[in-house]
Design a protein around this motif. Sequence first.
Motif, PDB file in Angstrom:
ATOM      1  N   ALA A  49     -50.967 -43.177  36.804  1.00 15.09           N
ATOM      2  CA  ALA A  49     -49.774 -43.845  37.319  1.00 15.09           C
ATOM      3  C   ALA A  49     -48.695 -43.346  37.586  1.00 15.09           C
ATOM      4  CB  ALA A  49     -49.631 -44.932  35.964  1.00 15.09           C
ATOM      5  N   SER A  50     -48.754 -42.078  37.544  1.00 10.76           N
ATOM      6  CA  SER A  50     -47.451 -41.196  37.698  1.00 10.76           C
ATOM      7  C   SER A  50     -47.027 -41.054  39.052  1.00 10.76           C
ATOM      8  CB  SER A  50     -47.542 -39.655  36.774  1.00 10.76           C
ATOM      9  OG  SER A  50     -48.617 -38.955  37.342  1.00 10.76           O
ATOM     10  N   SER A  51     -47.912 -41.106  40.241  1.00 11.80           N
ATOM     11  CA  SER A  51     -47.321 -40.903  41.368  1.00 11.80           C
ATOM     12  C   SER A  51     -48.149 -41.589  42.276  1.00 11.80           C
ATOM     13  CB  SER A  51     -47.613 -39.366  41.693  1.00 11.80           C
ATOM     14  OG  SER A  51     -48.857 -38.974  41.651  1.00 11.80           O
ATOM     15  N   GLY A  52     -47.915 -41.669  43.451  1.00  9.16           N
ATOM     16  CA  GLY A  52     -48.769 -42.180  44.712  1.00  9.16           C
ATOM     17  C   GLY A  52     -48.931 -43.853  44.412  1.00  9.16           C
ATOM     18  N   ILE A  53     -50.134 -43.826  44.860  1.00  8.08           N
ATOM     19  CA  ILE A  53     -50.475 -45.429  44.653  1.00  8.08           C
ATOM     20  C   ILE A  53     -50.525 -45.898  43.421  1.00  8.08           C
ATOM     21  CG2 ILE A  53     -52.583 -46.877  44.967  1.00  8.08           C
ATOM     22  CD1 ILE A  53     -53.545 -45.003  47.500  1.00  8.08           C
ATOM     23  N   GLY A  54     -50.743 -45.038  42.553  1.00  5.53           N
ATOM     24  CA  GLY A  54     -50.932 -45.682  41.084  1.00  5.53           C
ATOM     25  C   GLY A  54     -49.278 -46.051  40.692  1.00  5.53           C
ATOM     26  N   ALA A  55     -48.240 -45.092  41.039  1.00 11.00           N
ATOM     27  CA  ALA A  55     -46.911 -45.539  40.792  1.00 11.00           C
ATOM     28  C   ALA A  55     -46.621 -46.841  41.385  1.00 11.00           C
ATOM     29  CB  ALA A  55     -46.161 -44.191  40.945  1.00 11.00           C
ATOM     30  N   ALA A  56     -46.938 -46.766  42.601  1.00 14.68           N
ATOM     31  CA  ALA A  56     -46.413 -48.180  43.487  1.00 14.68           C
ATOM     32  C   ALA A  56     -46.979 -49.245  42.940  1.00 14.68           C
ATOM     33  CB  ALA A  56     -46.851 -47.850  44.985  1.00 14.68           C
ATOM     34  N   THR A  57     -48.309 -49.388  42.605  1.00 12.43           N
ATOM     35  CA  THR A  57     -48.861 -50.387  41.990  1.00 12.43           C
ATOM     36  C   THR A  57     -48.371 -50.955  40.524  1.00 12.43           C
ATOM     37  OG1 THR A  57     -51.027 -49.946  42.937  1.00 12.43           O
ATOM     38  CG2 THR A  57     -51.209 -51.566  41.196  1.00 12.43           C
ATOM     39  N   ALA A  58     -48.094 -49.778  39.643  1.00 10.07           N
ATOM     40  CA  ALA A  58     -47.509 -49.942  38.655  1.00 10.07           C
ATOM     41  C   ALA A  58     -45.831 -50.681  38.577  1.00 10.07           C
ATOM     42  CB  ALA A  58     -47.412 -48.573  37.649  1.00 10.07           C
ATOM     43  N   LEU A  81     -48.797 -47.090  31.515  1.00 11.68           N
ATOM     44  CA  LEU A  81     -48.665 -46.151  32.379  1.00 11.68           C
ATOM     45  C   LEU A  81     -49.594 -44.838  31.574  1.00 11.68           C
ATOM     46  CD1 LEU A  81     -44.923 -46.103  33.292  1.00 11.68           C
ATOM     47  CD2 LEU A  81     -46.834 -47.395  34.656  1.00 11.68           C
ATOM     48  N   ALA A  82     -50.700 -44.869  32.036  1.00  9.55           N
ATOM     49  CA  ALA A  82     -51.567 -43.963  31.726  1.00  9.55           C
ATOM     50  C   ALA A  82     -51.951 -42.495  32.679  1.00  9.55           C
ATOM     51  CB  ALA A  82     -53.190 -44.251  31.472  1.00  9.55           C
ATOM     52  N   ALA A  83     -51.552 -41.447  32.286  1.00  7.69           N
ATOM     53  CA  ALA A  83     -51.345 -40.229  33.217  1.00  7.69           C
ATOM     54  C   ALA A  83     -51.333 -39.008  32.447  1.00  7.69           C
ATOM     55  CB  ALA A  83     -50.175 -40.387  34.319  1.00  7.69           C
ATOM     56  N   ARG A  84     -51.556 -38.080  33.008  1.00  2.00           N
ATOM     57  CA  ARG A  84     -51.311 -36.730  32.521  1.00  2.00           C
ATOM     58  C   ARG A  84     -49.763 -36.097  32.551  1.00  2.00           C
ATOM     59  NH1 ARG A  84     -55.425 -32.990  35.710  1.00  2.00           N
ATOM     60  NH2 ARG A  84     -54.795 -33.922  37.332  1.00  2.00           N
ATOM     61  N   ARG A  85     -49.189 -36.757  33.455  1.00  3.08           N
ATOM     62  CA  ARG A  85     -47.534 -36.145  33.567  1.00  3.08           C
ATOM     63  C   ARG A  85     -46.756 -37.284  32.991  1.00  3.08           C
ATOM     64  NH1 ARG A  85     -47.195 -34.972  39.929  1.00  3.08           N
ATOM     65  NH2 ARG A  85     -48.484 -36.928  39.951  1.00  3.08           N
ATOM     66  N   SER A  86     -46.458 -37.081  31.765  1.00  5.54           N
ATOM     67  CA  SER A  86     -45.555 -37.900  31.053  1.00  5.54           C
ATOM     68  C   SER A  86     -44.143 -37.837  31.607  1.00  5.54           C
ATOM     69  CB  SER A  86     -45.611 -37.582  29.489  1.00  5.54           C
ATOM     70  OG  SER A  86     -46.973 -37.670  29.021  1.00  5.54           O
ATOM     71  N   ALA A  87     -43.671 -36.893  32.160  1.00  3.64           N
ATOM     72  CA  ALA A  87     -42.197 -36.897  32.316  1.00  3.64           C
ATOM     73  C   ALA A  87     -41.967 -38.032  33.450  1.00  3.64           C
ATOM     74  CB  ALA A  87     -41.828 -35.527  32.724  1.00  3.64           C
ATOM     75  N   ALA A  88     -42.942 -38.008  34.704  1.00  2.37           N
ATOM     76  CA  ALA A  88     -42.907 -38.754  35.704  1.00  2.37           C
ATOM     77  C   ALA A  88     -42.931 -40.253  35.325  1.00  2.37           C
ATOM     78  CB  ALA A  88     -43.873 -38.194  36.855  1.00  2.37           C
ATOM     79  N   SER A  89     -43.924 -40.385  34.435  1.00  2.00           N
ATOM     80  CA  SER A  89     -44.378 -41.785  33.965  1.00  2.00           C
ATOM     81  C   SER A  89     -43.253 -42.304  33.252  1.00  2.00           C
ATOM     82  CB  SER A  89     -45.519 -41.868  32.804  1.00  2.00           C
ATOM     83  OG  SER A  89     -46.559 -41.488  33.546  1.00  2.00           O
ATOM     84  N   GLU A  90     -42.341 -41.450  32.314  1.00  2.00           N
ATOM     85  CA  GLU A  90     -40.899 -41.906  31.776  1.00  2.00           C
ATOM     86  C   GLU A  90     -40.167 -42.524  32.830  1.00  2.00           C
ATOM     87  OE1 GLU A  90     -40.476 -42.436  28.659  1.00  2.00           O
ATOM     88  OE2 GLU A  90     -41.948 -41.179  27.861  1.00  2.00           O
ATOM     89  N   ILE A  91     -39.938 -41.728  33.977  1.00  2.00           N
ATOM     90  CA  ILE A  91     -39.084 -42.222  35.098  1.00  2.00           C
ATOM     91  C   ILE A  91     -39.369 -43.604  35.621  1.00  2.00           C
ATOM     92  CG2 ILE A  91     -38.009 -41.686  37.198  1.00  2.00           C
ATOM     93  CD1 ILE A  91     -38.423 -38.696  36.264  1.00  2.00           C
ATOM     94  N   LEU A  92     -40.591 -43.628  35.860  1.00  2.00           N
ATOM     95  CA  LEU A  92     -41.399 -44.700  36.365  1.00  2.00           C
ATOM     96  C   LEU A  92     -41.035 -46.263  35.163  1.00  2.00           C
ATOM     97  CD1 LEU A  92     -42.891 -46.367  38.357  1.00  2.00           C
ATOM     98  CD2 LEU A  92     -44.806 -45.620  37.377  1.00  2.00           C
ATOM     99  N   ALA A  93     -41.464 -45.712  33.988  1.00  2.00           N
ATOM    100  CA  ALA A  93     -41.196 -46.858  32.969  1.00  2.00           C
ATOM    101  C   ALA A  93     -39.563 -47.398  33.086  1.00  2.00           C
ATOM    102  CB  ALA A  93     -41.496 -46.221  31.729  1.00  2.00           C
ATOM    103  N   GLY A  94     -38.678 -46.342  33.353  1.00  2.00           N
ATOM    104  CA  GLY A  94     -37.286 -46.986  33.283  1.00  2.00           C
ATOM    105  C   GLY A  94     -37.212 -47.863  34.617  1.00  2.00           C
ATOM    106  N   GLU A  95     -37.819 -47.482  35.765  1.00  2.00           N
ATOM    107  CA  GLU A  95     -37.841 -48.494  36.982  1.00  2.00           C
ATOM    108  C   GLU A  95     -38.408 -49.930  36.659  1.00  2.00           C
ATOM    109  OE1 GLU A  95     -39.494 -46.406  40.082  1.00  2.00           O
ATOM    110  OE2 GLU A  95     -37.871 -44.823  40.186  1.00  2.00           O
ATOM    111  N   ILE A  96     -39.544 -49.653  35.801  1.00  2.00           N
ATOM    112  CA  ILE A  96     -40.156 -51.052  35.645  1.00  2.00           C
ATOM    113  C   ILE A  96     -39.442 -51.947  34.694  1.00  2.00           C
ATOM    114  CG2 ILE A  96     -42.238 -51.999  34.264  1.00  2.00           C
ATOM    115  CD1 ILE A  96     -43.775 -49.574  35.369  1.00  2.00           C
ATOM    116  N   GLU A  97     -38.825 -51.254  33.692  1.00  2.00           N
ATOM    117  CA  GLU A  97     -38.116 -51.946  32.756  1.00  2.00           C
ATOM    118  C   GLU A  97     -36.603 -52.665  33.350  1.00  2.00           C
ATOM    119  OE1 GLU A  97     -38.386 -52.722  29.498  1.00  2.00           O
ATOM    120  OE2 GLU A  97     -40.129 -51.105  28.835  1.00  2.00           O
TER     121      GLU A  97
END
Length: 255
Positions: free
Chosen positions: A18-27, A39-55
């Motif tokens: 979920a941290s980049s690319g198609i996964g991030a766009a879908t999330a 958001l399940a991914a190896r890169r937690s830092a990128a996921s944290e940024i995406l989580a903020g966008e989702i919220e």
Amino acid sequence: MTPISADLAGRTYLVTGASSGIGAATALALGQAGANVALAARRSAASEILAGEIEAAGGKALVLRMDVEIESEVQAAVAATVARFGRLDGAFNNAGRLGVAAPLHEIDTVDFEAVMRTNVSGVFWSLKYEIAAMLASGGGAIVNNASLVAQVAFPGLSPYTASKHAVLGLTRTAALEYYKQGIRINAVCPGPVETSMAAQGFGSIENLHVATLEYPAGCVGQPREIARPVLFLLSDAASYISGQGLMIDGGYTVQ
């Protein structure tokens, strides 16, 4: 009659890779639709940024550090999602690995096995634990990310091609096994999309753009153009669709 819509508000979805690319766009699209998104991914830092966008978009997000190559982490991610949101309504199994591009006889066994572990074992484990969670809560919908090469082949990509054919096989078999139990399982088969993995496969982002000029669409796909069909397949608007591999390839396979 049920309205034709992709209303996902209040539902819970797990996205791998979920941290980049198609996964991030879908999330992000799921969050914009009002869903709870794990958001399940190896890169937690990128996921944290995406989580903020989702919220910020009105959804709820849960960041999970997970490697699909490790079965126990996949199992734990599904369990954590259910613990946080109470249930699992759907999933997008997107995490994948391209691997080494070379003629088959030059590919090391370790490289072949790495691709199969991520792309096949990772999807198998994801399905295994997601389906169990959905059976416990009355059903759901799953989309696996296959590829254009789940239907055709390109020289130099034998492990990746084999793995994506396997993803489509898993999708079809699981769809037959669980449709009557309220779980629909489909796959999307994207052509070249503007992501770091596609750029790796073509040698550079510039090469990617040049190659797709010859496609009927005349351009490379964008992650959001895959996310939209995924949301459709996850929604009740696709209630009579299961076991399919939807080609999203700019018209490549109809040439």
